[in-house]
Design a protein around this motif. Structure first.
Motif, PDB file in Angstrom:
ATOM      1  N   LEU A   1      22.980  14.558  24.107  1.00 37.08           N
ATOM      2  CA  LEU A   1      23.631  15.086  22.901  1.00 37.08           C
ATOM      3  C   LEU A   1      23.922  13.978  21.893  1.00 37.08           C
ATOM      4  CD1 LEU A   1      26.141  17.661  24.431  1.00 37.08           C
ATOM      5  CD2 LEU A   1      24.011  18.123  23.235  1.00 37.08           C
ATOM      6  N   GLY A   2      23.098  12.971  21.876  1.00 41.74           N
ATOM      7  CA  GLY A   2      23.274  11.925  20.880  1.00 41.74           C
ATOM      8  C   GLY A   2      24.073  10.720  21.344  1.00 41.74           C
ATOM      9  N   GLN A   3      24.826  10.852  22.427  1.00 41.96           N
ATOM     10  CA  GLN A   3      25.549   9.716  22.996  1.00 41.96           C
ATOM     11  C   GLN A   3      24.919   9.415  24.338  1.00 41.96           C
ATOM     12  OE1 GLN A   3      29.709  10.262  23.560  1.00 41.96           O
ATOM     13  NE2 GLN A   3      30.226   9.095  21.763  1.00 41.96           N
ATOM     14  N   GLY A   4      24.110   8.393  24.389  1.00 42.87           N
ATOM     15  CA  GLY A   4      23.384   8.079  25.619  1.00 42.87           C
ATOM     16  C   GLY A   4      24.259   7.889  26.829  1.00 42.87           C
ATOM     17  N   CYS A   5      25.403   7.223  26.637  1.00 41.07           N
ATOM     18  CA  CYS A   5      26.258   6.933  27.783  1.00 41.07           C
ATOM     19  C   CYS A   5      26.878   8.197  28.365  1.00 41.07           C
ATOM     20  CB  CYS A   5      27.334   5.923  27.410  1.00 41.07           C
ATOM     21  SG  CYS A   5      28.367   6.375  26.014  1.00 41.07           S
ATOM     22  N   TYR A   6      27.215   9.177  27.536  1.00 43.53           N
ATOM     23  CA  TYR A   6      27.807  10.413  28.030  1.00 43.53           C
ATOM     24  C   TYR A   6      26.784  11.220  28.824  1.00 43.53           C
ATOM     25  CZ  TYR A   6      30.072  14.942  28.217  1.00 43.53           C
ATOM     26  OH  TYR A   6      30.608  16.124  28.666  1.00 43.53           O
ATOM     27  N   GLY A   7      25.614  11.429  28.240  1.00 40.83           N
ATOM     28  CA  GLY A   7      24.567  12.173  28.932  1.00 40.83           C
ATOM     29  C   GLY A   7      24.140  11.496  30.222  1.00 40.83           C
ATOM     30  N   ALA A   8      24.039  10.173  30.199  1.00 36.42           N
ATOM     31  CA  ALA A   8      23.651   9.435  31.400  1.00 36.42           C
ATOM     32  C   ALA A   8      24.692   9.579  32.506  1.00 36.42           C
ATOM     33  CB  ALA A   8      23.443   7.962  31.060  1.00 36.42           C
ATOM     34  N   SER A   9      25.968   9.566  32.137  1.00 37.89           N
ATOM     35  CA  SER A   9      27.015   9.706  33.154  1.00 37.89           C
ATOM     36  C   SER A   9      27.006  11.099  33.764  1.00 37.89           C
ATOM     37  CB  SER A   9      28.391   9.389  32.567  1.00 37.89           C
ATOM     38  OG  SER A   9      28.804  10.368  31.631  1.00 37.89           O
ATOM     39  N   LYS A  10      26.722  12.117  32.956  1.00 40.34           N
ATOM     40  CA  LYS A  10      26.642  13.486  33.464  1.00 40.34           C
ATOM     41  C   LYS A  10      25.358  13.695  34.264  1.00 40.34           C
ATOM     42  CE  LYS A  10      30.543  15.070  31.981  1.00 40.34           C
ATOM     43  NZ  LYS A  10      31.561  15.575  32.905  1.00 40.34           N
ATOM     44  N   ALA A  11      24.273  13.037  33.873  1.00 42.63           N
ATOM     45  CA  ALA A  11      23.029  13.113  34.636  1.00 42.63           C
ATOM     46  C   ALA A  11      23.207  12.458  36.004  1.00 42.63           C
ATOM     47  CB  ALA A  11      21.889  12.454  33.865  1.00 42.63           C
ATOM     48  N   ALA A  12      23.941  11.362  36.059  1.00 42.95           N
ATOM     49  CA  ALA A  12      24.212  10.707  37.341  1.00 42.95           C
ATOM     50  C   ALA A  12      25.000  11.643  38.255  1.00 42.95           C
ATOM     51  CB  ALA A  12      24.969   9.401  37.126  1.00 42.95           C
ATOM     52  N   LEU A  13      25.958  12.361  37.703  1.00 40.87           N
ATOM     53  CA  LEU A  13      26.737  13.323  38.484  1.00 40.87           C
ATOM     54  C   LEU A  13      25.837  14.462  38.977  1.00 40.87           C
ATOM     55  CD1 LEU A  13      29.541  14.127  39.517  1.00 40.87           C
ATOM     56  CD2 LEU A  13      29.879  15.353  37.363  1.00 40.87           C
ATOM     57  N   TYR A  14      24.951  14.922  38.119  1.00 41.08           N
ATOM     58  CA  TYR A  14      24.006  15.985  38.484  1.00 41.08           C
ATOM     59  C   TYR A  14      23.125  15.542  39.660  1.00 41.08           C
ATOM     60  CZ  TYR A  14      19.932  19.031  37.938  1.00 41.08           C
ATOM     61  OH  TYR A  14      18.891  19.897  38.148  1.00 41.08           O
ATOM     62  N   LEU A  15      22.609  14.317  39.597  1.00 42.65           N
ATOM     63  CA  LEU A  15      21.753  13.821  40.669  1.00 42.65           C
ATOM     64  C   LEU A  15      22.541  13.563  41.949  1.00 42.65           C
ATOM     65  CD1 LEU A  15      19.420  11.534  38.574  1.00 42.65           C
ATOM     66  CD2 LEU A  15      18.898  13.752  39.590  1.00 42.65           C
ATOM     67  N   TYR A  16      23.783  13.126  41.826  1.00 49.08           N
ATOM     68  CA  TYR A  16      24.648  12.977  43.002  1.00 49.08           C
ATOM     69  C   TYR A  16      24.851  14.340  43.654  1.00 49.08           C
ATOM     70  CZ  TYR A  16      28.881  12.445  45.768  1.00 49.08           C
ATOM     71  OH  TYR A  16      29.794  12.482  46.782  1.00 49.08           O
ATOM     72  N   CYS A  17      25.075  15.354  42.843  1.00 50.01           N
ATOM     73  CA  CYS A  17      25.233  16.720  43.334  1.00 50.01           C
ATOM     74  C   CYS A  17      23.988  17.150  44.109  1.00 50.01           C
ATOM     75  CB  CYS A  17      25.497  17.653  42.154  1.00 50.01           C
ATOM     76  SG  CYS A  17      25.677  19.385  42.573  1.00 50.01           S
ATOM     77  N   HIS A  18      22.831  16.850  43.582  1.00 51.87           N
ATOM     78  CA  HIS A  18      21.575  17.196  44.238  1.00 51.87           C
ATOM     79  C   HIS A  18      21.470  16.514  45.606  1.00 51.87           C
ATOM     80  CE1 HIS A  18      17.430  18.440  44.627  1.00 51.87           C
ATOM     81  NE2 HIS A  18      17.075  17.189  44.829  1.00 51.87           N
ATOM     82  N   ASP A  19      21.764  15.226  45.656  1.00 49.15           N
ATOM     83  CA  ASP A  19      21.711  14.496  46.922  1.00 49.15           C
ATOM     84  C   ASP A  19      22.737  15.026  47.918  1.00 49.15           C
ATOM     85  OD1 ASP A  19      19.625  12.933  46.058  1.00 49.15           O
ATOM     86  OD2 ASP A  19      20.870  11.199  45.566  1.00 49.15           O
ATOM     87  N   LEU A  20      23.919  15.346  47.430  1.00 47.95           N
ATOM     88  CA  LEU A  20      24.961  15.893  48.285  1.00 47.95           C
ATOM     89  C   LEU A  20      24.534  17.237  48.863  1.00 47.95           C
ATOM     90  CD1 LEU A  20      27.792  14.967  49.142  1.00 47.95           C
ATOM     91  CD2 LEU A  20      28.703  16.354  47.278  1.00 47.95           C
ATOM     92  N   PHE A  21      23.871  18.048  48.042  1.00 48.71           N
ATOM     93  CA  PHE A  21      23.383  19.332  48.520  1.00 48.71           C
ATOM     94  C   PHE A  21      22.349  19.143  49.626  1.00 48.71           C
ATOM     95  CE2 PHE A  21      20.313  22.749  48.601  1.00 48.71           C
ATOM     96  CZ  PHE A  21      21.143  23.833  48.862  1.00 48.71           C
ATOM     97  N   LYS A  22      21.462  18.156  49.484  1.00 53.14           N
ATOM     98  CA  LYS A  22      20.456  17.914  50.518  1.00 53.14           C
ATOM     99  C   LYS A  22      21.113  17.537  51.838  1.00 53.14           C
ATOM    100  CE  LYS A  22      17.845  14.995  48.260  1.00 53.14           C
ATOM    101  NZ  LYS A  22      16.746  14.106  47.870  1.00 53.14           N
TER     102      LYS A  22
END
Length: 122
Positions: free
Chosen positions: A62-83
């Motif tokens: 959404l125009g702020q790289g650091c915000y999107g990257a931090s939320k993407a990291a959480l999304y990928l952590y969620c994926h790994d946790l689900f596995k």
């Protein structure tokens, strides 16, 4: 080309960019990861639920790289946790909120939309 980090001790004075990125990663990612890891043994299997509140910025930016990257990291952590926890019957979900403008004759308003990302069971 950037493909790796550098040792923190080589940085003389943290820049505003460093502060902005580290603050976002600590507030939006690391806080949720540390809390989840501290409590993960308390979730009951089967039937336990872990829900993360993320943002559509994790998927689109959404125009702020650091915000999107931090939320993407959480999304990928969620994926790994689900596995890890999914086979035990614990559901792990990441909600991605977004906003959408609606037409209103008096003033612009925003309406919240929710999007749940569930990972396949494999």
């Amino acid at each position: 080309m950037c493909c790796a980090g550098f040792p923190p001790h080589t940085m003389q004075m943290p820049s505003p960019v460093w502060h902005r990125w580290s603050d976002r990663l600590c507030n939006n990612t690391l806080s949720a990861v540390l809390l989840t890891e501290a409590l993960v043994d308390q979730f009951r299997a089967p039937g336990g639920r872990i829900v993360f509140t993320s943002s559509i910025a994790a998927l689109r930016g959404l125009g702020q790289g650091c915000y999107g990257a931090s939320k993407a990291a959480l999304y990928l952590y969620c994926h790994d946790l689900f596995k890890t926890l999914g086979p035990q019957g614990i559901v792990v979900v990441s909600l991605h909120r977004a906003t959408s403008r609606t037409r209103d004759s008096s003033e612009p308003r925003c309406r919240r939309l929710g999007r749940a990302a569930r990972f396949p069971s494999r």
